[in-house]
Design an enzyme around this catalytic site. Structure first.
Site, PDB file in Angstrom:
ATOM      1  N   ARG A  17      -3.534  -7.747 -20.298  1.00 18.87           N
ATOM      2  CA  ARG A  17      -5.201  -8.170 -21.263  1.00 18.87           C
ATOM      3  C   ARG A  17      -3.929  -6.365 -22.394  1.00 18.87           C
ATOM      4  NH1 ARG A  17      -7.956  -4.031 -20.826  1.00 18.87           N
ATOM      5  NH2 ARG A  17     -10.124  -4.970 -21.883  1.00 18.87           N
ATOM      6  N   PRO A  64       1.047  -1.220  -0.072  1.00 20.24           N
ATOM      7  CA  PRO A  64      -0.200   0.266  -0.027  1.00 20.24           C
ATOM      8  C   PRO A  64       0.352   1.242  -0.067  1.00 20.24           C
ATOM      9  CG  PRO A  64       0.137  -1.159   1.832  1.00 20.24           C
ATOM     10  CD  PRO A  64       0.703  -2.164   1.140  1.00 20.24           C
ATOM     11  N   GLU A  80       1.993  -7.983   8.286  1.00 26.06           N
ATOM     12  CA  GLU A  80       2.692  -6.985   9.216  1.00 26.06           C
ATOM     13  C   GLU A  80       3.605  -5.879   7.482  1.00 26.06           C
ATOM     14  OE1 GLU A  80       1.527  -4.406  10.730  1.00 26.06           O
ATOM     15  OE2 GLU A  80       0.390  -6.070  11.801  1.00 26.06           O
ATOM     16  N   ASP A 105     -10.762   2.268 -24.637  1.00 24.20           N
ATOM     17  CA  ASP A 105     -10.623   1.337 -23.366  1.00 24.20           C
ATOM     18  C   ASP A 105     -11.132   2.876 -22.559  1.00 24.20           C
ATOM     19  OD1 ASP A 105     -11.854  -0.712 -23.321  1.00 24.20           O
ATOM     20  OD2 ASP A 105      -9.573  -2.183 -22.963  1.00 24.20           O
TER      21      ASP A 105
HETATM   22  C1  LIG Z   1      -1.366  -5.986   5.772  1.00 21.16           C
HETATM   23  S1  LIG Z   1      -0.712  -5.542   4.482  1.00 21.16           S
HETATM   24  C2  LIG Z   1       0.149  -4.684   5.509  1.00 21.16           C
HETATM   25  C3  LIG Z   1       0.213  -2.895   5.216  1.00 21.16           C
HETATM   26  C4  LIG Z   1       1.375  -2.746   5.976  1.00 21.16           C
HETATM   27  N1  LIG Z   1       1.483  -2.933   7.474  1.00 21.16           N
HETATM   28  C5  LIG Z   1       1.028  -0.833   6.215  1.00 21.16           C
HETATM   29  O1  LIG Z   1       0.655  -0.720   6.422  1.00 21.16           O
HETATM   30  O2  LIG Z   1       1.760  -0.935   5.205  1.00 21.16           O
HETATM   31  C6  LIG Z   1      -0.134  -6.807   4.410  1.00 21.16           C
HETATM   32  C7  LIG Z   1       0.528  -6.368   2.597  1.00 21.16           C
HETATM   33  O3  LIG Z   1      -0.997  -6.765   1.560  1.00 21.16           O
HETATM   34  C8  LIG Z   1       0.049  -5.870   0.340  1.00 21.16           C
HETATM   35  N2  LIG Z   1      -1.470  -4.769   0.940  1.00 21.16           N
HETATM   36  C9  LIG Z   1      -1.736  -4.299   1.325  1.00 21.16           C
HETATM   37  N3  LIG Z   1      -2.345  -2.945   0.394  1.00 21.16           N
HETATM   38  C10 LIG Z   1      -2.468  -3.067  -0.442  1.00 21.16           C
HETATM   39  C11 LIG Z   1      -2.424  -1.983  -1.284  1.00 21.16           C
HETATM   40  N4  LIG Z   1      -3.138  -1.378  -1.627  1.00 21.16           N
HETATM   41  N5  LIG Z   1      -1.641  -2.248  -2.876  1.00 21.16           N
HETATM   42  C12 LIG Z   1      -1.000  -3.348  -3.301  1.00 21.16           C
HETATM   43  N6  LIG Z   1      -0.758  -4.817  -1.746  1.00 21.16           N
HETATM   44  C13 LIG Z   1      -1.653  -4.274  -0.700  1.00 21.16           C
HETATM   45  C14 LIG Z   1       0.725  -5.823   0.570  1.00 21.16           C
HETATM   46  O4  LIG Z   1       2.127  -7.224  -0.455  1.00 21.16           O
HETATM   47  C15 LIG Z   1       1.074  -6.104   2.114  1.00 21.16           C
HETATM   48  O5  LIG Z   1       2.486  -6.568   2.817  1.00 21.16           O
END
Ligand SMILES: C[S@@+](CC[C@H](N)C(=O)[O-])C[C@H]1O[C@@H](n2cnc3c(N)ncnc32)[C@H](O)[C@@H]1O
Length: 235
Positions: free
Chosen positions: A160, A94, A122, A175
């Site tokens: 795609r 994220p 985490e 698109d």
């Molecule tokens: C619970 S999340 C960890 C969040 C992290 N503690 C933070 O607050 O940045 C677990 C995993 O989900 C994935 N993930 C969660 N949200 C995401 C997003 N918006 N885009 C891409 N991957 C995401 C990532 O690979 C991340 O390591």
């Protein structure tokens, strides 16, 4: 294109790449998608992939060793400076760059081998991002439980766009987001349904008029878009 997905839950991907355009692209040899269990790269006898965070705190963190081993085995790469033509190692997080249509277009053109790392808990030990990752990608400003849904979104949007993946080479050009505009409204049979009529212009077979109408409607939709009148300006 070759795509390797690294996850601790390979079952998640079950049949997710077995439909429609992605399936066709796989069968046509346009893309090869492999899903790997990170555990297979864990060297210890318990095949541990996660551990408690240094400094304390909740949850677990994905350990660096299995991920380093996996990425080195899949790409032959030994650290950030060891670049390989066409290889892109991507961490789904994220905290990454927001994934847009332009990102999909760029990666479809630049990468011949994509490695997608799905975090969990985490997240992933920071040394993986520091040493082995080329790009950190986020699919939106919200937190998922794992990178798997994000990886499937990224794979779909990229595959795609690969030459030959869509039935008609022009379908991606029209698109939403591709030319800075949202797509125009689409209708199919019946021409009238519960009193709702398809616009006459689409039924008259006059191609120039249809194109003009589609462009006008695409502009109207874009102006009305979620961010107001300037929607689209940032693309
Ligand atoms: C619970 S999340 C960890 C969040 C992290 N503690 C933070 O607050 O940045 C677990 C995993 O989900 C994935 N993930 C969660 N949200 C995401 C997003 N918006 N885009 C891409 N991957 C995401 C990532 O690979 C991340 O390591």
């Amino acid at each position: 294109m070759k795509i390797d997905v690294l996850t601790i839950f390979p079952e998640y991907f079950g049949s997710i790449f077995e439909f429609g355009i992605i399936r066709r692209a796989k069968l046509a040899g346009i893309v090869e998608i492999r899903v790997h269990d990170i555990r297979e790269y864990a060297a210890d006898k318990h095949r541990m992939v996660d551990d408690r965070p240094f400094g304390g705190g909740d949850g677990m963190v994905l350990k660096p060793e299995p991920l380093f081993a996996a990425i080195e085995a899949l790409t032959g790469r030994k650290g950030r400076e060891d670049r390989r033509e066409g290889v892109k190692v991507v961490l789904l997080t994220p905290q990454g760059e927001p994934f847009k249509q332009a990102s999909a277009v760029r990666l479809a053109a630049e990468a011949s081998h994509l490695v997608l790392i799905c975090g969990r808990y985490e997240g992933v030990d920071e040394r993986v991002a520091e040493q082995l990752v080329d790009e950190e990608i986020s699919i939106g400003d919200y937190v998922l439980s794992g990178g798997e849904p994000a990886a499937s979104v990224v794979v779909d949007a990229i595959v795609r766009l690969l030459p030959g993946a869509l039935g008609s080479e022009t379908s991606a050009e029209n698109d939403s987001f591709s030319d800075g505009l949202l797509d125009c409204p689409q209708y199919t049979r019946p021409a009238e349904f519960r009193g709702m009529k398809v616009p006459d212009v689409l039924l008259n077979g006059h191609h120039a008029e249809i194109e003009k109408w589609r462009r006008q409607k695409a502009l109207e939709k874009t102006k009305k878009g979620p961010n107001g009148p300037n929607y689209g300006r940032e693309w």
